[in-house]
Design an enzyme around this catalytic site. Structure first.
Site, PDB file in Angstrom:
ATOM      1  N   GLY A  90      29.378  45.407 -27.907  1.00 58.88           N
ATOM      2  CA  GLY A  90      29.667  45.531 -26.453  1.00 58.88           C
ATOM      3  C   GLY A  90      30.891  46.263 -26.119  1.00 58.88           C
ATOM      4  O   GLY A  90      31.657  47.149 -26.989  1.00 58.88           O
ATOM      5  N   GLY A 109      35.381  43.509 -22.702  1.00 53.34           N
ATOM      6  CA  GLY A 109      34.696  42.365 -23.056  1.00 53.34           C
ATOM      7  C   GLY A 109      34.887  41.710 -24.141  1.00 53.34           C
ATOM      8  O   GLY A 109      34.945  40.632 -24.134  1.00 53.34           O
ATOM      9  N   GLY A 110      34.689  42.538 -25.012  1.00 55.21           N
ATOM     10  CA  GLY A 110      34.777  42.098 -26.385  1.00 55.21           C
ATOM     11  C   GLY A 110      36.262  41.402 -26.845  1.00 55.21           C
ATOM     12  O   GLY A 110      36.366  40.520 -27.530  1.00 55.21           O
ATOM     13  N   GLU A 152      31.711  44.640 -32.529  1.00 52.10           N
ATOM     14  CA  GLU A 152      31.837  45.877 -32.627  1.00 52.10           C
ATOM     15  C   GLU A 152      31.999  46.609 -31.054  1.00 52.10           C
ATOM     16  O   GLU A 152      31.370  46.158 -30.315  1.00 52.10           O
ATOM     17  CB  GLU A 152      30.572  46.423 -33.059  1.00 52.10           C
ATOM     18  CG  GLU A 152      30.325  47.979 -33.162  1.00 52.10           C
ATOM     19  CD  GLU A 152      28.863  48.363 -33.451  1.00 52.10           C
ATOM     20  OE1 GLU A 152      28.584  49.419 -32.904  1.00 52.10           O
ATOM     21  OE2 GLU A 152      27.963  47.751 -33.979  1.00 52.10           O
ATOM     22  N   CYS A 200      26.652  53.996 -30.354  1.00 51.51           N
ATOM     23  CA  CYS A 200      28.183  53.798 -30.924  1.00 51.51           C
ATOM     24  C   CYS A 200      28.924  54.708 -31.899  1.00 51.51           C
ATOM     25  O   CYS A 200      29.849  54.726 -32.240  1.00 51.51           O
ATOM     26  CB  CYS A 200      28.168  52.388 -31.376  1.00 51.51           C
ATOM     27  SG  CYS A 200      26.738  51.896 -32.536  1.00 51.51           S
TER      28      CYS A 200
END
Length: 512
Positions: free
Chosen positions: A219, A223-224, A243, A280
């Site tokens: 994400g 947030g991660g 990740e 990504c």
């Protein structure tokens, strides 16, 4: 990389209708813990059968699941059908891997009284951590979501899984979870081995839940990082495998540009616009010799391919891309080569190519090298190789780094720097597309990931395993993997020497 709001709200706030409540989460976590007592003692053959059953069930439900996924993500039936196939092939690869057995790193050192200090009988292997939390991603609703790589690798390792579904595809997540859970239990897996939860606050509580022993996350950086901090602030900190964010630098040498400029321009245009740039591994920065017309060639390639605005996964992702690319284009020293950063349409992403210099990047890397998740790329013009490599170092950690060179180029200094910043170094092609295999590495230095592990490929299991050693244990007390007779026939390292079992196709006999 993907849309995941930072968990900053009050965890005591009312639970929205349909979200998993704390009581429900507690019951699910307790069931996962009970299931772990079974999975930790399960054989590889049993787990392989469970995982294959889940793969078979997903394949059987493909025609039901793909239309739901297309409605919720707008990724298209062709792309999504292929993603189901990738997801089920990945599950079957893990089933094969656990039967092969080398992932356990089984190691035996026999007693040796001549060493200092004297060595006892020591036997070491990897064992599962316990229940694992997995956060589904928005951009791969099958392969990085409910039944994706994190789930597959954790189940293969022997860990029950609790998946927090992504709000970008809620109906798909729920239905996929039903299919996977039903298939696992029908194949003999214990009740509680797999569960699905929803809700922002539930995700926060899941990371903090005392029964959860590790977290897999794909994400956004914000947030991660917030969830990573929560995992580290627990009374008992746990591994958080996130990740997060990558711009995946590409370096094009002068010789390569002279030899095949149009080919490279077309390849870049196809790569950074693939899937509306929602990968990504999107090539977000490309280093090219100063004074070239490479940017104009990329613009021409975009025109020739008729690449225009494409639907993005969510309104939030589209909005973040629009604001991010407009802000980047407004910076001093940045020129617009193709597209209009200020005219992005709601819910879509129009390709944008920007151009700047190494001096500007090195002066302000935090701004110019920020990931814009969508169909854009930033061309960085360099004066010489040293100048280019200085800019690559400024990029920081990425999932990939690519070099396009000619046989006449000296690759050693380039490879040295690219290897410092990336988990996978490419010498041809473009980084979009991640093969699922034994040798794959999908992870790199911060901020691309929070660890040195991979989230794709067989080695992804290593995240959810921990080593344990047995000293002077009677043979009957040892796990079968470490007993003298090697009843499971797996590869083992004995007294420093790798011993491969005889008679297995594709392996050399021991001592052969």
């Amino acid at each position: 990389m993907t849309e995941t709001a930072a968990p900053e709200r009050d965890t005591a706030a009312p639970v929205p209708a349909g979200d998993t409540t704390r009581d429900q989460l507690d019951a699910i976590a307790a069931a996962a813990r009970r299931a772990f007592a079974v999975t930790v003692a399960s054989t590889a053959a049993e787990r392989a059968a469970w995982i294959r059953a889940a793969a078979d069930a997903l394949d059987a439900a493909r025609d039901e699941l793909v239309p739901i996924a297309d409605e919720e993500t707008r990724l298209g039936a062709v792309r999504l059908t292929g993603e189901v196939a990738r997801t089920t092939a990945q599950l079957r690869l893990f089933a094969d891997a656990i039967l092969e057995g080398s992932y356990l790193e089984a190691t035996i050192d026999h007693p040796d009284p001549t060493t200092i200090p004297p060595r006892p009988d020591l036997r070491r292997m990897l064992r599962p951590l316990g229940p694992v939390a997995v956060f589904g991603a928005s951009n791969f609703p099958f392969a990085f979501s409910v039944a994706g790589g994190d789930t597959a690798s954790a189940l293969a390792a022997g860990c029950p899984v609790i998946v927090k579904g992504h709000p970008a595809h809620p109906r798909l997540s729920a239905r996929t979870a039903e299919i996977v859970a039903g298939a696992l239990v029908a194949a003999g897996a214990p009740e509680g081995v797999f569960a699905h939860v929803t809700g922002h606050e539930t995700g926060v509580a899941l990371v903090q839940h005392p029964e959860v022993r590790a977290v897999g996350f794909t994400g956004s950086l914000g947030g991660g990082r917030a969830l990573f901090d929560l995992a580290q602030q627990r009374p008992d900190p746990i591994p958080f495998y996130g990740e997060l964010s990558a711009v995946n630098p590409v370096l094009i040498t002068p010789a390569a540009l002279e030899a095949r400029a149009d080919e490279l321009a077309a390849g870049l245009a196809g790569s950074f616009t693939l899937g509306a740039g929602q990968f990504c591994t999107n090539p977000g920065v490309v280093l090219v010799p100063a004074g070239s017309d490479f940017g104009e060639r990329v613009a021409a390639a975009l025109d020739a391919s008729s690449t225009g605005p494409a639907p993005m996964l969510t309104e939030g992702i589209a909005g973040a891309f629009a604001s991010g690319i407009a802000g980047l284009a407004a910076r001093d020293g940045v020129d617009v080569v193709a597209g209009d950063p200020t005219a992005q349409q709601p819910g879509t992403g129009e390709p944008v190519v920007l151009r700047t210099t190494t001096a500007a990047v090195i002066a302000d890397p935090g701004t110019l090298l920020h990931e814009c998740f969508g169909p854009s790329t930033l061309l960085i013009e360099y004066a010489d190789l040293a100048d280019a490599l200085a800019a690559v170092r400024a990029v920081g950690g990425s999932l990939t780094a690519t070099v396009h060179a000619q046989p006449s180029d000296e690759l050693a200094p380039i490879v040295e720097v690219l290897s410092e910043v990336a988990g996978r170094v490419l010498f041809a092609g473009w980084p979009t597309g991640v093969a699922v295999s034994w040798a794959q590495q999908h992870g790199g230095p911060w901020p691309s990931t929070t660890s040195t592990h991979t989230s794709v490929g067989v080695s992804a299991m290593r995240r959810f395993l921990r080593p344990i050693a047995f000293q002077d244990a009677p043979d009957a007390a040892l796990p079968p993997e470490l007993r003298d007779g090697n009843p499971l026939g797996i590869p083992r390292r004995i007294d420093g020497m790798l011993v491969l079992p005889a008679g297995v196709p594709g392996r050399r006999p021991a001592g052969g």
